[in-house]
Design an enzyme around this catalytic site. Structure first.
Site: not given
Length: 260
Positions: A18, A9, A47, A54, A232-233, A210-211, A7, A103
């Protein structure tokens, strides 16, 4: 083989911090997607939110040109549906959206929206797009997801990730062995195990996300029938220090331990 969907995003999150509203800027999520794909990622997830916080419209069209397998996360929203039908990603993952969330938090309420989601599924399938529903590992939600005719569910692993973090925090400095050696003593993991088994029995294909991160992923391997993880994160965070290529390859190496 367990597949990885990266992901991207939060690459766009950094850019928008920015350059929001300016139509250009760095870092470029499309370039990040190319790097992840070249590193071995099986797909790219993006997403397109209603609030465009984003990922922007221009991003998904560029991604569609360069990505082999695009997973478009989207709400069941009148504004987004026509875009998805025209874009024709390989798959859409239907998620809930709340304006104040950082999120996506929580899964779809398929039980309460079964008719609407069934109609959406039909539209997407008629356009050659597979459908996944992002849900909590709840028996009634899984049953309703199967009734919609969707091809996939994506099990929401957020509560599992939170429970993992909390136990790790509490056990810091302790010498006792973590209960994570078995899922019988880990209720959030047991819910995922049960949910995956139920979904598989109902003919649904099972993804998860997720997570998830480099620390909790080996524990998740207790969950059967998983086909793809959308992460993703954690990968983007690791990439700050190691780069996107290395971060993606490290996650793929870790995923090789999954036995299904």
């Amino acid at each position: 083989m367990l597949k990885l969907g990266v992901n991207i995003d939060h690459i766009a999150t950094v850019r928008e911090a920015r350059y929001r509203g300016r139509g250009f800027g760095e870092p470029d999520p499309v370039e990040a997607a190319k790097i992840c794909q070249a590193a071995g990622a099986h797909g790219i997830t993006a997403h397109l939110r209603e609030d465009r916080r984003h990922i922007q419209d221009r991003d998904v069209w560029k991604l569609r040109e360069v990505v082999k397998r695009l997973n478009l996360e989207m709400a069941n929203a009148p504004e987004i549906i026509p875009i998805a039908l025209k874009l024709k990603p390989a798959i859409v993952c239907i998620v809930p959206e709340r304006r104040l969330e950082v999120t996506t938090e929580g899964g779809l309420d398929v039980v309460a929206n079964e008719e609407s989601l069934t109609n959406l599924r039909k539209k997407m399938n008629d356009a050659g797009i597979e459908v996944s529903l992002f849900i909590a590992p709840d028996e009634k939600q899984i049953e309703a997801s199967a009734r919609t005719g969707s091809q996939f569910i994506e099990l929401h692993t957020g509560r599992f990730a939170e429970a993992f973090f909390e136990e790790a925090r509490q056990s810091t400095g302790k010498k006792k062995k973590s209960k994570r050696a078995g899922h019988e003593d880990f209720p959030e993991l047991q819910r995922l195990v049960s949910g995956a088994k139920q979904a598989h029995a109902l003919g649904l294909r099972v993804n998860a996300g997720h997570g998830l991160n480099y620390q909790n992923l080996p524990v998740l391997f207790a969950v059967p029938h998983l086909e793809e993880l959308n992460i993703g994160h954690s990968i983007v965070s690791r990439a700050v220090f190691a780069g996107m290529e290395t971060a993606t390859k490290e996650m793929l190496r870790l995923m090789k331990g999954y036995k299904g």
